[in-house]
Structures are given as structure tokens and as C-alpha cells.
Design an enzyme around this catalytic site. Structure first.
Site, PDB file in Angstrom:
ATOM      1  N   ARG A 177     -57.908 -10.796 -43.323  1.00 36.71           N
ATOM      2  CA  ARG A 177     -57.349 -11.365 -44.550  1.00 36.71           C
ATOM      3  C   ARG A 177     -56.673 -10.337 -45.464  1.00 36.71           C
ATOM      4  O   ARG A 177     -55.995 -10.690 -46.419  1.00 36.71           O
ATOM      5  CB  ARG A 177     -58.434 -12.130 -45.318  1.00 36.71           C
ATOM      6  CG  ARG A 177     -58.657 -13.523 -44.735  1.00 36.71           C
ATOM      7  CD  ARG A 177     -59.717 -14.254 -45.510  1.00 36.71           C
ATOM      8  NE  ARG A 177     -61.065 -13.827 -45.145  1.00 36.71           N
ATOM      9  CZ  ARG A 177     -62.141 -14.056 -45.892  1.00 36.71           C
ATOM     10  NH1 ARG A 177     -62.030 -14.661 -47.056  1.00 36.71           N
ATOM     11  NH2 ARG A 177     -63.328 -13.662 -45.484  1.00 36.71           N
ATOM     12  N   LYS A 236     -60.278  -2.587 -42.627  1.00 42.23           N
ATOM     13  CA  LYS A 236     -60.703  -3.040 -43.961  1.00 42.23           C
ATOM     14  C   LYS A 236     -61.405  -1.967 -44.780  1.00 42.23           C
ATOM     15  O   LYS A 236     -61.105  -1.784 -45.961  1.00 42.23           O
ATOM     16  CB  LYS A 236     -61.608  -4.267 -43.811  1.00 42.23           C
ATOM     17  CG  LYS A 236     -62.195  -4.713 -45.133  1.00 42.23           C
ATOM     18  CD  LYS A 236     -62.601  -6.149 -45.159  1.00 42.23           C
ATOM     19  CE  LYS A 236     -63.877  -6.417 -44.430  1.00 42.23           C
ATOM     20  NZ  LYS A 236     -64.353  -7.789 -44.695  1.00 42.23           N
ATOM     21  N   GLY A 260     -71.391  -9.969 -33.789  1.00 37.32           N
ATOM     22  CA  GLY A 260     -72.338 -10.344 -34.842  1.00 37.32           C
ATOM     23  C   GLY A 260     -73.049  -9.142 -35.445  1.00 37.32           C
ATOM     24  O   GLY A 260     -73.047  -8.048 -34.867  1.00 37.32           O
TER      25      GLY A 260
END
Ligand code: UD1
Ligand code: CA
Length: 460
Positions: A17, A24, A84
Site C-alpha cells: 500500500r 516498507k 504469517g
């Protein structure tokens, strides 16, 4: 002896995003990568090891660390596929001894304070301790499930929660602390049967409860556990961080015209009665002596200013030092390795680079002073230029004490000007100037041709 602390920082996420080529965790808060802030907080806990789990852009993250992390060796773990949070933690476990206490942090949760983490670690010395927070809007987070006796029984992820569970406002920040040996055993048993098909770290809560442990919660304030998944959240964290710095500086006696319009991207040390006006950006290491006054919209990067020095509006200073009672700006540009002695002035539209100005020396208007050594009490007139570059090499200009350099003079370096010399306006100085006396080097003496006529249009 408490168990040695090993910190695991999860930093494998891509951060889709952000819509960025950078991983990030390398996006910055106050000029430092988010991961840098997390490492700094971890470092304050004096850990035996810091383990960073990387995946997307792992090479870039390591390259960043080589240049931006000092003092601690980092251990790297690769998580090739993001299966995960439990799977991510597992990648670091082979390097962590059973006797360790583990603290799990997120590389994209940069504002967490060391004091909060210290409390979390203490809570998790014998059991699993979760850092939790109450949110008015808990959407998206794992919810903390408690039984009638308020004991924690499980964490349920947002996607897997029932409507009733979604109403719970106490959420999992994801940060936790637990003894390594227990963690290792539980991780081996985590399955990926859930809405996202991921190995959830949060499943270990149920396992701890089954093992008869009382899972505990340490609490945080919402601001410090916010993460940044997109640019808007990153900008929000930036403001939170700046507000935190500004309050600390105000409490420490710094006068800020408006704490909401002040940006510090580094370290500021200041004396008493220092004032910073609105819109300033301070970067790197900035040291401001007693009574320093910074006008509006200035940029200071790696700058040391002596007591009483005033910097007027819209000045840009980088890599320089000034003594006491200097006056700089408005609209001055002072570039690296410049040293301004006490009481010197650098005025509007003056650029100074790699130069030393002696005490009381003034360059007040429209000048370029580069690669120059200038003595004390010298006056550099308007429009003076040191021609320091011959197209291939840089050369120095040396000017003595009590010199007067007339307006619009060019000093073609290398050149030296003796003490007490006066240079007439508009001179092009190509040879050394002796001390004292008046030196003029203009193309021709001024004359007036009375018979001269202005050319006229169409007069052929
Ligand atoms: C996680 C928690 C949730 C909590 C929330 C807080 C789980 C299952 N859920 O959910 O309870 O409320 O954080 O923000 O743990 N990461 C990896 N590798 C992976 C997956 C994640 O490194 O395979 C990293 C991410 O980059 C991120 C962090 O772990 O920094 C959390 O991952 P994310 O996918 O954002 O977890 P959430 O679904 O938000
Ligand atoms: Ca998340």
C-alpha cells in the site's frame, strides 16, 4: 540473573500500500527509517541479540543497516515467503538459545518507547505477555478474548472473529514477550487453518492457556503502537513523533513559536532561551548556544551556533559552525566546512562554502565566498565573487584583516590580499594584492563620449 534478552523484529512485509520501490520498513519517520527507530528502542534494552526477519527487499534492508546502524551487530533471518507472523518468528529461532527471553517487535511500528517494552519484558519473564491497547475503532486488529474472571483466553483475528468478538475494543498490538523455550515449543504446533491461511503467532495464546499459564497483558498508549501501512499512516506517525519531540524540547526550555510547525530530523542540543520560529527543519546534529534565535523557514543540517547568534528567515545552513553573536540571513546559504568567527555577518543572498570568516567580518549582500580564508573585521562588498574554479580545479582565496573589498569585485583564485588593503569597486583581481593602499583593476578608466549617439531602430 534475568535471562538474556533476544529481540526479534518482523520486517518481511512488502508494504504494497506504500506503492513504493522501497521495502516498507525503510520508509522514514523524522529522517530515519522506521526499522531504525525500532532498532534504537531495542538497543536501549541492552539485548544480547537483535534478530531482523527480512523478506521483500531483504538485500536493501541489509544495505541500509550497514550504513545506518552502529554499535550493535544485527542477526538476519530470511523469510522467503510471507506465510504469517508465527512463521516469521520461527525463522529467527534457530539463532536464539533456550535460556533467552524473547521480545517480538514489528519493523513498521516505530514509535514504541523503550520504557513500555521494559515493562512488557518484565511481565513476560515466566509466561506469555502481550502488549495490548484499548481502541475506539478496533477494526482490523486481533481482539483479546477474556473469560468471566478477566483472564486472557485467546486472540481472535479480525477476519476470523464473530460479530460479538468484533465489538471488543482491547486489541493485540502484536508486540509480545515470552521465554524462548516455551515459544519454540508452541511455534512448532501452530497450524494455518484460518481465514487467511497463515501461521498466526497469536495462536500461541491458546496454547499457553492450555499449558496452564496465566497469559498477561502490559498496556500501551495507542499512539506508540500504531503501525504504518500506507503513506497517510506514515505521515500521521511523523506528526505524532514530531509532537513528542517538540513537547520534550519545550519541557527542556526551548522556545518554539509553534510546536506543530517544527521538524527535527536528528538531535538538537540547546542552551537557555533559544527561540525557533515557525517552519524550520533541523537535521542531523544541531547545537544551538544560549540565546540563539532562528527566524522562520530556516533549514539547519549539522550546524553548531554560538551564544546569541541570530539566523534570519529563509536561511539554509549545512555542515557549518558559527561563533557567538553572528548574524546570518535572511536568505543566506552557508555550505559545508564553513566557520564563522564571533560577530561575523552573512547577509541576504550570500553563499559561503568551505570558508573561514574572522571575527567581525561582514559579507552582507549578494556575494559568493568559496574556498576562502578571511581575517577579522574585513568587509566584503555587495556582489563580490571568489572565482574559485578554473573549470578543472578549485583554488583558494586568502584575505587578511581589516580589508575592504569593494562591490562587484571578482577575486580570481589562487589569490591573496594583504591586511588593511582596499580594493576598488568593480575590480577583477588576478594577482596578489599587497597590504594597505588602494588597488583598482578595472578594464579602463571611466570616460564620457559626448558625441556618442544611441543606435536607433531601422537606421541600418
Ligand atoms: C497482526 C496480529 C494481530 C494484531 C496486528 C497488529 C497475527 C496473526 N495477527 O495482524 O493480532 O492485532 O498484527 O498490527 O499475528 N510479517 C512478516 N512475515 C509474515 C507476516 C507478517 O514479517 O509472514 C510482519 C509484517 O511485515 C508486519 C507484522 O509482521 O510488520 C504484522 O504482520 P501483518 O500481516 O500486518 O499482521 P496483521 O494481519 O496486521
Ligand atoms: Ca498490520
Amino acid at each position: 540473573m534475568p535471562a538474556p534478552l533476544h529481540v526479534i523484529i518482523l520486517a518481511a512485509g512488502q508494504g504494497t500500500r506504500m506503492k513504493s520501490a522501497r521495502p516498507k520498513v525503510l520508509h522514514e519517520i523524522a529522517g530515519r527509517a522506521m526499522l531504525g527507530h525500532v532498532i534504537d528502542a531495542a538497543q536501549q534494552l541492552a539485548p544480547a541479540g537483535i534478530h531482523v526477519v527480512v523478506g521483500h527487499g531483504g538485500e536493501m534492508v541489509r544495505a541500509w543497516a550497514r550504513d545506518h546502524v552502529a554499535g550493535v551487530p544485527l542477526h538476519w533471518a530470511e523469510q522467503a515467503e510471507q506465510l504469517g507472523t508465527a512463521h516469521a518468528v520461527q525463522q529467527a529461532m534457530p539463532q536464539i538459545p533456550d535460556a533467552a527471553q524473547v521480545l517480538i517487535l514489528y519493523g513498521d511500528v516505530p514509535l514504541v518507547r523503550a520504557a513500555t517494552l521494559a515493562a512488557l519484558i518484565e511481565a513476560g519473564r515466566r509466561t506469555l505477555a502481550l502488549l495490548t491497547v484499548e481502541l475506539t475503532d478496533p477494526a482490523g486488529y486481533g481482539r483479546i478474548l477474556r473469560n468471566r474472571g478477566r483472564a486472557i483466553t485467546a486472540i481472535v483475528e479480525d477476519k476470523d472473529a464473530t460479530a460479538r468478538q468484533r465489538a471488543i475494543r482491547e486489541v493485540n498490538t502484536g508486540l509480545m514477550s515470552v521465554p524462548a523455550k516455551r515459544l519454540r515449543g508452541w511455534l512448532a504446533r501452530v497450524k494455518n487453518r484460518n481465514a487467511k491461511g497463515e501461521y498466526y503467532l497469536t495462536d500461541i495464546v491458546g496454547m499457553a492457556v492450555k499449558a496452564g499459564l496465566k497469559v498477561v497483558a502490559a498496556s500501551a498508549v495507542p499512539d506508540e503502537v500504531e503501525g504504518a501501512n500506507d503513506r497517510a499512516q506514515l505521515a500521521r506517525l511523523e506528526r505524532l513523533y514530531q509532537a513528542r519531540q517538540a513537547s520534550a524540547l519545550l519541557a527542556d526550555g526551548l522556545a518554539l513559536a509553534d510546536p506543530a510547525r517544527f521538524d527535527l530530523r536528528g538531535q538538537l542540543t540547546h542552551g537557555r532561551d533559544v527561540f525557533v520560529d515557525v517552519g524550520c527543519v533541523l537535521e542531523g546534529t544541531v547545537v544551538l548556544g544560549e540565546g540563539v534565535h532562528i527566524g522562520p523557514y530556516c533549514v539547519l543540517r549539522d550546524v553548531t551556533l554560538g551564544a546569541g547568534t541570530r539566523v534570519h528567515a529563509h536561511s539554509v545552513l549545512e555542515g557549518c559552525t558559527a561563533g557567538a553573536d553572528c548574524v546570518i540571513g535572511p536568505f543566506a546559504r552557508v555550505r559545508p566546512t564553513t566557520q564563522l568567527a564571533d560577530g561575523s555577518h552573512v547577509g541576504n543572498f550570500v553563499e559561503i562554502k568551505n570558508a573561514q570568516l574572522g571575527a567581525g567580518t561582514k559579507a552582507n549582500h549578494l556575494a559568493y565566498v568559496g574556498d576562502a580564508t578571511i581575517g577579522s573585521r574585513t568587509n566584503i562588498g555587495a556582489g563580490v565573487i571568489t572565482c574559485n574554479y578554473d573549470g578543472a580545479n578549485k583554488h583558494r582565496t586568502t584575505i587578511g584583516d581589516d580589508v575592504f573589498v569593494g562591490s562587484d569585485t571578482q577575486l580570481v583564485a589562487p589569490v591573496a590580499v594583504g591586511d588593511g588593503a582596499t580594493i576598488g569597486a568593480g575590480s577583477t583581481i588576478t594577482r596578489d594584492v599587497p597590504g594597505g593602499g588602494l588597488t583598482i583593476a578595472r578594464a579602463r578608466e571611466q570616460k564620457t563620449l559626448a558625441s556618442w549617439k544611441r543606435p536607433r531602430k531601422g537606421a541600418g
